[in-house]
Design a protein around this motif. Structure first.
Motif, PDB file in Angstrom:
ATOM      1  N   ASP A  41       5.584 -17.475 -13.003  1.00 29.18           N
ATOM      2  CA  ASP A  41       6.520 -16.772 -13.871  1.00 29.18           C
ATOM      3  C   ASP A  41       7.803 -16.509 -13.088  1.00 29.18           C
ATOM      4  N   TYR A  42       8.862 -16.225 -13.816  1.00 31.05           N
ATOM      5  CA  TYR A  42      10.168 -16.095 -13.179  1.00 31.05           C
ATOM      6  C   TYR A  42      10.256 -14.876 -12.268  1.00 31.05           C
ATOM      7  N   ASP A  43       9.643 -13.782 -12.658  1.00 28.10           N
ATOM      8  CA  ASP A  43       9.728 -12.562 -11.858  1.00 28.10           C
ATOM      9  C   ASP A  43       9.126 -12.760 -10.467  1.00 28.10           C
ATOM     10  N   THR A  44       8.007 -13.471 -10.409  1.00 30.26           N
ATOM     11  CA  THR A  44       7.366 -13.719  -9.114  1.00 30.26           C
ATOM     12  C   THR A  44       8.232 -14.611  -8.247  1.00 30.26           C
ATOM     13  N   TRP A  45       8.793 -15.650  -8.843  1.00 29.53           N
ATOM     14  CA  TRP A  45       9.688 -16.545  -8.111  1.00 29.53           C
ATOM     15  C   TRP A  45      10.929 -15.776  -7.635  1.00 29.53           C
ATOM     16  N   HIS A  46      11.491 -14.960  -8.537  1.00 29.16           N
ATOM     17  CA  HIS A  46      12.682 -14.180  -8.200  1.00 29.16           C
ATOM     18  C   HIS A  46      12.404 -13.239  -7.025  1.00 29.16           C
ATOM     19  N   LYS A  47      11.250 -12.585  -7.041  1.00 26.70           N
ATOM     20  CA  LYS A  47      10.895 -11.675  -5.953  1.00 26.70           C
ATOM     21  C   LYS A  47      10.761 -12.425  -4.636  1.00 26.70           C
ATOM     22  N   PHE A  48      10.150 -13.603  -4.703  1.00 25.35           N
ATOM     23  CA  PHE A  48      10.001 -14.445  -3.513  1.00 25.35           C
ATOM     24  C   PHE A  48      11.374 -14.797  -2.936  1.00 25.35           C
ATOM     25  N   MET A  49      12.301 -15.204  -3.800  1.00 24.84           N
ATOM     26  CA  MET A  49      13.637 -15.576  -3.352  1.00 24.84           C
ATOM     27  C   MET A  49      14.404 -14.365  -2.825  1.00 24.84           C
ATOM     28  N   GLU A  77      15.221 -16.884 -19.162  1.00 20.44           N
ATOM     29  CA  GLU A  77      15.214 -17.632 -20.422  1.00 20.44           C
ATOM     30  C   GLU A  77      15.034 -19.133 -20.182  1.00 20.44           C
ATOM     31  N   LYS A  78      15.791 -19.690 -19.243  1.00 26.89           N
ATOM     32  CA  LYS A  78      15.662 -21.113 -18.935  1.00 26.89           C
ATOM     33  C   LYS A  78      14.271 -21.423 -18.398  1.00 26.89           C
ATOM     34  N   PHE A  79      13.809 -20.592 -17.486  1.00 27.89           N
ATOM     35  CA  PHE A  79      12.494 -20.821 -16.882  1.00 27.89           C
ATOM     36  C   PHE A  79      11.409 -20.853 -17.961  1.00 27.89           C
ATOM     37  N   ASN A  80      11.399 -19.861 -18.820  1.00 26.27           N
ATOM     38  CA  ASN A  80      10.363 -19.786 -19.850  1.00 26.27           C
ATOM     39  C   ASN A  80      10.461 -20.952 -20.836  1.00 26.27           C
ATOM     40  N   HIS A  81      11.682 -21.367 -21.115  1.00 22.80           N
ATOM     41  CA  HIS A  81      11.874 -22.505 -22.017  1.00 22.80           C
ATOM     42  C   HIS A  81      11.251 -23.765 -21.429  1.00 22.80           C
ATOM     43  N   PHE A  82      11.547 -24.038 -20.166  1.00 19.25           N
ATOM     44  CA  PHE A  82      11.012 -25.240 -19.542  1.00 19.25           C
ATOM     45  C   PHE A  82       9.489 -25.162 -19.385  1.00 19.25           C
ATOM     46  N   LYS A  83       8.996 -23.992 -19.015  1.00 21.44           N
ATOM     47  CA  LYS A  83       7.549 -23.843 -18.845  1.00 21.44           C
ATOM     48  C   LYS A  83       6.812 -24.072 -20.161  1.00 21.44           C
ATOM     49  N   ALA A  84       7.404 -23.636 -21.260  1.00 22.40           N
ATOM     50  CA  ALA A  84       6.766 -23.783 -22.560  1.00 22.40           C
ATOM     51  C   ALA A  84       6.786 -25.222 -23.064  1.00 22.40           C
ATOM     52  N   ASN A  85       7.768 -25.996 -22.612  1.00 19.53           N
ATOM     53  CA  ASN A  85       7.970 -27.313 -23.208  1.00 19.53           C
ATOM     54  C   ASN A  85       7.692 -28.501 -22.300  1.00 19.53           C
ATOM     55  N   LEU A  86       7.567 -28.262 -20.994  1.00 17.04           N
ATOM     56  CA  LEU A  86       7.380 -29.376 -20.070  1.00 17.04           C
ATOM     57  C   LEU A  86       6.074 -29.255 -19.293  1.00 17.04           C
ATOM     58  N   SER A  87       5.498 -30.401 -18.963  1.00 20.28           N
ATOM     59  CA  SER A  87       4.379 -30.473 -18.025  1.00 20.28           C
ATOM     60  C   SER A  87       4.898 -31.074 -16.734  1.00 20.28           C
ATOM     61  N   CYS A  88       4.420 -30.556 -15.619  1.00 23.54           N
ATOM     62  CA  CYS A  88       4.955 -30.989 -14.331  1.00 23.54           C
ATOM     63  C   CYS A  88       3.874 -30.866 -13.271  1.00 23.54           C
ATOM     64  N   SER A  89       3.751 -31.873 -12.438  1.00 28.48           N
ATOM     65  CA  SER A  89       2.800 -31.765 -11.330  1.00 28.48           C
ATOM     66  C   SER A  89       3.281 -32.557 -10.127  1.00 28.48           C
ATOM     67  N   THR A  90       2.840 -32.124  -8.971  1.00 30.50           N
ATOM     68  CA  THR A  90       3.027 -32.899  -7.754  1.00 30.50           C
ATOM     69  C   THR A  90       1.724 -33.642  -7.482  1.00 30.50           C
ATOM     70  N   PHE A  91       1.776 -34.658  -6.648  1.00 31.27           N
ATOM     71  CA  PHE A  91       0.565 -35.427  -6.358  1.00 31.27           C
ATOM     72  C   PHE A  91       0.746 -36.175  -5.039  1.00 31.27           C
ATOM     73  N   ARG A  92      -0.363 -36.711  -4.563  1.00 33.63           N
ATOM     74  CA  ARG A  92      -0.348 -37.566  -3.381  1.00 33.63           C
ATOM     75  C   ARG A  92      -0.792 -38.970  -3.777  1.00 33.63           C
ATOM     76  N   TYR A  93      -0.148 -39.956  -3.175  1.00 32.68           N
ATOM     77  CA  TYR A  93      -0.546 -41.337  -3.379  1.00 32.68           C
ATOM     78  C   TYR A  93      -0.406 -42.089  -2.063  1.00 32.68           C
ATOM     79  N   THR A  94      -1.026 -43.252  -1.989  1.00 34.99           N
ATOM     80  CA  THR A  94      -1.054 -43.985  -0.725  1.00 34.99           C
ATOM     81  C   THR A  94      -0.318 -45.310  -0.855  1.00 34.99           C
ATOM     82  N   VAL A  95       0.531 -45.580   0.115  1.00 34.22           N
ATOM     83  CA  VAL A  95       1.288 -46.831   0.159  1.00 34.22           C
ATOM     84  C   VAL A  95       1.048 -47.483   1.517  1.00 34.22           C
ATOM     85  N   ASN A  96       0.338 -48.603   1.520  1.00 31.41           N
ATOM     86  CA  ASN A  96       0.041 -49.306   2.784  1.00 31.41           C
ATOM     87  C   ASN A  96      -0.549 -48.365   3.833  1.00 31.41           C
TER      88      ASN A  96
END
Length: 335
Positions: A41-49, A77-96
């Protein structure tokens, strides 16, 4: 102040909980939801920053300015909008046999399969890596216009593997090309409609990837590097990066810089892949001539392209909405 939130917003995958898989591929591991832990949530991120700014900025008015800039750039407002409408993930993959970090972002409930953009980041090593703040500022606004974005952090970045190093246009180009194999396994992605774009060093990375990749229908560069040798004359301090990143740089300087410079092989570019060039005329890091001269060469060899210049700096912050519109229109036209 943008640099402060990029500096202090750590790579979120180290904090996050596992997400539902956005990529159905057994070669991909550690798929992790971007919107979790301190980014839940935005408040937690804001506190961290706020805590980070407080430690870094001891002068009160500088601290207040940084925090104010952070809120103006992002906000609840922007944060909540994106969280409600987008899916996002990080991942690991292997190249050679090399482990690499990547990320994928998509609208949550697309009505049909969406075109895919491979995004090539700028910077080198950990500097310029795509953290949550980068995603929200640079990538989320593009994704919500009806695209899937996938990108690589490049080898040696946020992965403890001493043998894996960002070579600034060397083996790390393979990390970009390997993403093509993952696209068919992304939920909601259309593997028949793929574009690629990148900023600064990412522009160079885009052209290098295009030398080996197939199936890319259109590309774009933002403040892209097209001639590393000329760029070195304009910004000599970049030699420190080249010495650190490019293998055998001391022995083969001209050869290594030349083969990373698209201006030297414009005649080899496909006449079937249109190129959008965006640059700021006040850019002090990568001169606008890097795009202007390339545009002239593209004209000479009948490579379809469009050059767009803004009265702005390297980061094009004052033109961000216009830049995003150019990108969206370009890829909607050709994908």
């Amino acid at each position: 102040m943008i640099k402060y939130f990029l500096l202090f917003t750590f790579l979120f995958s180290s904090f996050s909980a596992q997400a539902n898989k956005l990529i159905n591929d057994d070669s991909v591991s550690n798929q992790t939801n971007c919107f979790s832990s301190i980014f839940a949530d935005y408040d937690t991120w804001h506190k961290f920053m706020e805590e980070k700014y407080r430690k870094k900025l001891k002068i009160e008015h500088k601290f207040n300015k940084a925090l104010s800039q952070f809120d103006a750039t992002f906000g609840t407002e922007k944060f909540n909008h994106f969280k409600a409408n987008l899916s996002c993930s990080t991942f690991r993959y292997t190249v050679n046999n090399t482990e690499v970090m990547g990320y994928v972002i998509k609208p949550k409930e697309p009505e049909a399969k969406l075109p895919v953009l491979i995004y090539n980041r700028g910077g080198n090593g950990n500097f310029g890596s795509v953290v949550f703040g980068t995603m929200m500022y640079e990538l989320f606004p593009i994704v919500e216009q009806g695209f899937v974005i996938i990108g690589s952090q490049y080898r040696g970045v946020h992965v403890k593997q001493p043998s894996a190093k960002d070579e600034f246009g060397g083996k790390d180009v393979s990390d970009v090309i390997a993403l093509l194999d993952l696209i068919p396994n992304i939920k909601g992605a259309d593997p028949q409609r793929i574009g690629m774009y990148g900023g600064s060093r990412g522009g160079m990375q885009t052209h290098l990837a295009m030398k080996q990749a197939s199936g890319i229908k259109a590309i774009a560069t933002i403040a892209g590097v097209s001639d590393l040798q000329q760029g070195l004359l304009e910004r000599p301090e970049m030699e420190n990066v080249y010495k650190k990143r490019i293998p055998y740089y001391g022995l083969k300087k001209d050869t290594e810089l030349s083969k990373r410079s698209v201006i030297n092989w414009v005649n080899d570019l496909s006449p079937n892949v249109p190129i959008l060039l965006i640059h700021g005329t006040e850019d002090k890091r990568v001169a606008a001539d890097q795009s202007i001269v390339l545009a002239d060469a593209l004209t000479k060899y009948d490579i379809p392209h469009k050059l767009v210049l803004y009265s702005d700096d390297h980061y094009l912050r004052n033109s961000k909405d216009k830049v995003n519109l150019e990108l969206v229109n370009w890829f909607q036209k050709y994908l």
